[in-house]
Design a protein around this motif. Structure first.
Motif, PDB file in Angstrom:
ATOM      1  N   MET A   1       0.832  -1.184   0.000  1.00  0.00           N
ATOM      2  CA  MET A   1       0.000   0.000   0.000  1.00  0.00           C
ATOM      3  C   MET A   1       0.869   1.236   0.000  1.00  0.00           C
ATOM      4  SD  MET A   1      -3.152   0.651   2.549  1.00  0.00           S
ATOM      5  CE  MET A   1      -3.698  -0.976   2.130  1.00  0.00           C
ATOM      6  N   TYR A 172      -4.901   4.987   3.835  1.00  0.00           N
ATOM      7  CA  TYR A 172      -3.863   3.966   4.040  1.00  0.00           C
ATOM      8  C   TYR A 172      -4.033   3.277   5.390  1.00  0.00           C
ATOM      9  CZ  TYR A 172       0.674   2.207   5.534  1.00  0.00           C
ATOM     10  OH  TYR A 172       1.681   1.434   6.044  1.00  0.00           O
ATOM     11  N   GLY A 175      -6.819   0.649   5.779  1.00  0.00           N
ATOM     12  CA  GLY A 175      -6.457  -0.644   5.223  1.00  0.00           C
ATOM     13  C   GLY A 175      -5.550  -1.428   6.146  1.00  0.00           C
ATOM     14  N   ARG A 180     -13.220  -3.197   8.374  1.00  0.00           N
ATOM     15  CA  ARG A 180     -14.312  -3.361   7.414  1.00  0.00           C
ATOM     16  C   ARG A 180     -15.534  -2.525   7.790  1.00  0.00           C
ATOM     17  NH1 ARG A 180     -14.047  -6.979   3.574  1.00  0.00           N
ATOM     18  NH2 ARG A 180     -16.334  -7.079   3.469  1.00  0.00           N
ATOM     19  N   LEU A 186     -14.194   4.467   2.715  1.00  0.00           N
ATOM     20  CA  LEU A 186     -13.178   4.158   1.716  1.00  0.00           C
ATOM     21  C   LEU A 186     -13.780   4.142   0.310  1.00  0.00           C
ATOM     22  CD1 LEU A 186     -11.194   1.368   3.605  1.00  0.00           C
ATOM     23  CD2 LEU A 186     -10.294   3.586   2.870  1.00  0.00           C
ATOM     24  N   ALA A 204      -6.498   0.071   0.012  1.00  0.00           N
ATOM     25  CA  ALA A 204      -7.056  -0.292   1.318  1.00  0.00           C
ATOM     26  C   ALA A 204      -8.249  -1.226   1.155  1.00  0.00           C
ATOM     27  CB  ALA A 204      -7.454   0.964   2.089  1.00  0.00           C
ATOM     28  N   LEU A 205      -9.120  -0.916   0.216  1.00  0.00           N
ATOM     29  CA  LEU A 205     -10.287  -1.773  -0.027  1.00  0.00           C
ATOM     30  C   LEU A 205      -9.846  -3.170  -0.458  1.00  0.00           C
ATOM     31  CD1 LEU A 205     -12.539   0.865  -1.785  1.00  0.00           C
ATOM     32  CD2 LEU A 205     -13.145  -0.388   0.307  1.00  0.00           C
ATOM     33  N   ALA A 207      -7.071  -4.641   0.323  1.00  0.00           N
ATOM     34  CA  ALA A 207      -6.531  -5.304   1.507  1.00  0.00           C
ATOM     35  C   ALA A 207      -7.639  -5.846   2.400  1.00  0.00           C
ATOM     36  CB  ALA A 207      -5.655  -4.336   2.296  1.00  0.00           C
ATOM     37  N   LEU A 208      -8.803  -5.211   2.342  1.00  0.00           N
ATOM     38  CA  LEU A 208      -9.950  -5.637   3.141  1.00  0.00           C
ATOM     39  C   LEU A 208     -10.845  -6.620   2.382  1.00  0.00           C
ATOM     40  CD1 LEU A 208     -10.841  -2.156   4.669  1.00  0.00           C
ATOM     41  CD2 LEU A 208      -9.722  -4.070   5.821  1.00  0.00           C
TER      42      LEU A 208
END
Length: 283
Positions: A1, A172, A175, A180, A186, A204-205, A207-208
């Motif tokens: 990221m 950032y 994430g 969530r 986000l 970030a999204l 990563a989630l």
């Protein structure tokens, strides 16, 4: 990221592996190694103590320089497991409320690297009351500590701040924190007018595990698109591509293969080619 960069470099230590293949030499080598190890640790601790003392009692100019030097030492891995150091840094952070703001910024870097949860309330206070740059440093430190309890005020900063650097840091951090609960903020940041904020929101999204930003990720892999970002440098383009490749591959799966093959074979950057090749192997 794509982590927002403060105004100092972030160094990291590299472990050195020593292999001994002749048994008679092993005993001697271990003895020398232990001697050198404890000598190095003592030297490191002396340096850390000097920095801490200078932050507390040095001149105004010396204090922020010592805070910077301490941050660099901690980034190199010195004294990161010493609870006494964490306690002293926490005390100095509290005392630096009216000091040169750079002292708190660099101490925030230290607190993030140390990962001590006792720092969270202090960093949250700075997130509310600190100057702009100190708030950014506090967000990054909270992201590094990794406690999801910090996510609510960071999400609020993402949604409400007028400063793009702070919004970038907040995206950032969300994430990194695995929050969530703040997917809506986000997702909204994917429409931010500043490319860096959109990019960090998409990463970030991803990563989630949320695919809302896949369109932004795809544009992050288009050099023609990146060239339209005002003031962007070639090294920044490379960094964006390297970070977006695994995120896009994760979300797009086999659909990512043609683009990844193109990047792996023809992108001008060796780092980008390597990242694309690795992502293809992952598919």
């Amino acid at each position: 990221m794509s982590e927002p960069q403060p105004d100092v470099p972030r160094d990291s230590a590299r472990a050195v592996l020593l292999q001994f293949v002749v048994f008679p030499l092993l005993v001697v080598a271990v003895g020398v190694f232990v001697f050198l190890l404890f000598g190095a640790l003592a030297t490191e601790r002396d340096d850390i103590d000097d920095h801490l003392a200078a932050i507390r009692s040095g001149s105004s100019h010396r204090r922020w320089q010592a805070a910077y030097q301490l941050a660099m030492a901690i980034q190199r891995g010195e004294a990161v497991d010493d609870p006494e150091v964490a306690t002293r840094v926490l005390e100095l952070y509290r005392e630096a409320d009216d000091d040169d703001p750079r002292v708190r910024r660099y101490l925030a870097m230290v607190l993030g690297r140390l990962g001590d949860p006792r720092a969270i309330p202090l960093l949250l206070e700075s997130l509310e009351a600190g100057d702009l740059e100190t708030r950014i440093y506090a967000i990054l430190a909270l992201a590094e500590i990794g406690d999801p309890a910090a996510a609510d005020p960071i999400a609020a900063a993402l949604a409400s701040s007028d400063d793009p650097d702070l919004r970038k840091a907040a995206a950032y951090a969300l994430g990194r924190l695995g929050s969530r609960a703040h997917l809506p903020q986000l997702r909204a940041a994917l429409r931010d007018p500043v490319p860096d904020v959109r990019f960090n929101a998409a990463l970030a999204l991803a990563a989630l595990g949320d695919s809302s930003g896949i369109g932004v990720l795809r544009r992050m892999l288009d050099r023609d698109e990146l060239a339209r970002v005002p003031g962007i440098r070639e090294d920044q383009k490379e960094a964006i591509l390297v970070q977006a490749i695994p995120a896009y591959a994760l979300l797009a799966g086999e659909e990512a293969r043609p683009l990844l093959e193109s990047l792996a074979s023809s992108d001008p950057s060796l780092k980008v080619r390597a990242a694309a090749t690795e992502a293809l192997n992952g598919l």
